[in-house]
Design a protein around this motif. Structure first.
Motif, PDB file in Angstrom:
ATOM      1  N   ASP A   5      89.611   4.812 -20.399  1.00 33.29           N
ATOM      2  CA  ASP A   5      88.383   6.014 -19.800  1.00 33.29           C
ATOM      3  C   ASP A   5      88.075   5.736 -18.152  1.00 33.29           C
ATOM      4  O   ASP A   5      87.680   6.572 -17.272  1.00 33.29           O
ATOM      5  CB  ASP A   5      86.693   6.003 -20.136  1.00 33.29           C
ATOM      6  CG  ASP A   5      86.651   6.422 -21.340  1.00 33.29           C
ATOM      7  OD1 ASP A   5      85.929   7.256 -21.652  1.00 33.29           O
ATOM      8  OD2 ASP A   5      87.685   6.470 -22.339  1.00 33.29           O
ATOM      9  N   ARG A   6      87.976   4.145 -17.119  1.00 34.71           N
ATOM     10  CA  ARG A   6      88.472   4.595 -15.431  1.00 34.71           C
ATOM     11  C   ARG A   6      89.155   5.399 -14.975  1.00 34.71           C
ATOM     12  O   ARG A   6      89.282   5.632 -14.493  1.00 34.71           O
ATOM     13  CB  ARG A   6      88.092   3.023 -15.498  1.00 34.71           C
ATOM     14  CG  ARG A   6      87.850   2.327 -14.225  1.00 34.71           C
ATOM     15  CD  ARG A   6      88.464   1.224 -13.778  1.00 34.71           C
ATOM     16  NE  ARG A   6      89.311   0.457 -13.266  1.00 34.71           N
ATOM     17  CZ  ARG A   6      89.821  -0.338 -14.037  1.00 34.71           C
ATOM     18  NH1 ARG A   6      89.191  -0.885 -15.499  1.00 34.71           N
ATOM     19  NH2 ARG A   6      90.777  -1.027 -14.425  1.00 34.71           N
ATOM     20  N   TYR A   7      90.723   5.277 -15.648  1.00 37.76           N
ATOM     21  CA  TYR A   7      91.888   5.286 -15.011  1.00 37.76           C
ATOM     22  C   TYR A   7      91.420   6.892 -15.310  1.00 37.76           C
ATOM     23  O   TYR A   7      92.306   7.636 -14.802  1.00 37.76           O
ATOM     24  CB  TYR A   7      92.625   5.806 -16.238  1.00 37.76           C
ATOM     25  CG  TYR A   7      93.046   3.766 -15.778  1.00 37.76           C
ATOM     26  CD1 TYR A   7      93.344   3.457 -14.256  1.00 37.76           C
ATOM     27  CD2 TYR A   7      94.355   2.529 -16.916  1.00 37.76           C
ATOM     28  CE1 TYR A   7      93.414   1.689 -14.194  1.00 37.76           C
ATOM     29  CE2 TYR A   7      93.878   1.086 -16.116  1.00 37.76           C
ATOM     30  CZ  TYR A   7      93.794   1.186 -14.719  1.00 37.76           C
ATOM     31  OH  TYR A   7      94.229  -0.149 -14.696  1.00 37.76           O
ATOM     32  N   ASP A  10      89.831   8.046 -12.294  1.00 37.03           N
ATOM     33  CA  ASP A  10      90.539   7.826 -11.289  1.00 37.03           C
ATOM     34  C   ASP A  10      91.581   8.655 -10.731  1.00 37.03           C
ATOM     35  O   ASP A  10      91.562   9.705  -9.401  1.00 37.03           O
ATOM     36  CB  ASP A  10      90.667   6.226 -11.280  1.00 37.03           C
ATOM     37  CG  ASP A  10      89.367   5.399 -11.054  1.00 37.03           C
ATOM     38  OD1 ASP A  10      88.966   5.470 -10.919  1.00 37.03           O
ATOM     39  OD2 ASP A  10      90.827   4.205 -11.711  1.00 37.03           O
ATOM     40  N   MET A  45      84.387   8.033 -19.420  1.00 36.40           N
ATOM     41  CA  MET A  45      84.949   8.780 -18.238  1.00 36.40           C
ATOM     42  C   MET A  45      84.434   9.496 -17.493  1.00 36.40           C
ATOM     43  O   MET A  45      83.045   9.596 -16.252  1.00 36.40           O
ATOM     44  CB  MET A  45      85.859   9.872 -18.664  1.00 36.40           C
ATOM     45  CG  MET A  45      86.788  10.478 -17.096  1.00 36.40           C
ATOM     46  SD  MET A  45      86.921  12.032 -17.696  1.00 36.40           S
ATOM     47  CE  MET A  45      87.149  12.836 -18.752  1.00 36.40           C
ATOM     48  N   HIS A  48      81.363   7.053 -15.661  1.00 35.50           N
ATOM     49  CA  HIS A  48      81.824   7.420 -14.573  1.00 35.50           C
ATOM     50  C   HIS A  48      82.135   8.137 -13.725  1.00 35.50           C
ATOM     51  O   HIS A  48      80.947   8.229 -12.196  1.00 35.50           O
ATOM     52  CB  HIS A  48      83.510   6.842 -14.408  1.00 35.50           C
ATOM     53  CG  HIS A  48      84.073   5.539 -14.560  1.00 35.50           C
ATOM     54  ND1 HIS A  48      83.562   4.273 -14.259  1.00 35.50           N
ATOM     55  CD2 HIS A  48      84.892   5.040 -15.908  1.00 35.50           C
ATOM     56  CE1 HIS A  48      83.823   3.165 -15.186  1.00 35.50           C
ATOM     57  NE2 HIS A  48      84.410   4.037 -16.031  1.00 35.50           N
ATOM     58  N   ARG A  52      80.005   8.474 -10.007  1.00 36.62           N
ATOM     59  CA  ARG A  52      80.273   8.772  -8.519  1.00 36.62           C
ATOM     60  C   ARG A  52      80.298  10.320  -8.273  1.00 36.62           C
ATOM     61  O   ARG A  52      79.900  10.794  -6.695  1.00 36.62           O
ATOM     62  CB  ARG A  52      82.246   8.552  -8.744  1.00 36.62           C
ATOM     63  CG  ARG A  52      82.528   7.655  -9.043  1.00 36.62           C
ATOM     64  CD  ARG A  52      83.792   7.811  -9.170  1.00 36.62           C
ATOM     65  NE  ARG A  52      84.608   6.957  -9.784  1.00 36.62           N
ATOM     66  CZ  ARG A  52      85.475   6.310 -10.513  1.00 36.62           C
ATOM     67  NH1 ARG A  52      86.701   7.728 -10.334  1.00 36.62           N
ATOM     68  NH2 ARG A  52      86.147   5.402 -11.144  1.00 36.62           N
TER      69      ARG A  52
END
Length: 112
Positions: A5-7, A10, A45, A48, A52
């Motif tokens: 989920d972080r990727y 990103d 995701m 994050h 952001r």
């Protein structure tokens, strides 16, 4: 799931490096939600992206109502691309407490 989920977030941000970019993401509700899995311990995701981008991140969940979809089943945590996708059936839910059932009764006879 933590790294995945972080990727995903990103990669969305890479698209947003262009100041004129507008991005629409289509993913499972479990990825786009603004909270974390497992009582908030596993960031999604959506979490994050919300952290952001604040209010600029808008998550819209969708429902099947009923129907079918195809997906690949993981085996031992990995998807084997040689195995064909499996068709899953989403049954019509008639329990009044379920959102899909309430929406279906809002306009009887209309298929969603």
């Amino acid at each position: 799931m933590v790294a995945r989920d972080r990727y995903l977030a990103d990669n969305a941000d890479l698209l947003l490096d262009d100041p004129n970019a507008k991005v629409a993401l289509w993913a499972h509700n479990g990825h786009i939600m603004k909270a974390g899995h497992s009582g908030g311990l596993v960031p999604t995701m959506g979490l994050h992206l919300r952290q952001r981008h604040g209010e600029a991140y808008y998550a819209l969940g969708v429902l099947f109502g009923e129907g079918r979809f195809r997906a690949r089943r993981p085996r031992f945590g990995k998807v084997d691309p040689a195995r064909p996708p499996v068709t899953f059936r989403v049954p019509l839910v008639r329990r009044a407490a379920v959102v899909e059932a309430r929406l279906a009764t809002a306009h009887p006879g209309v298929i969603m």
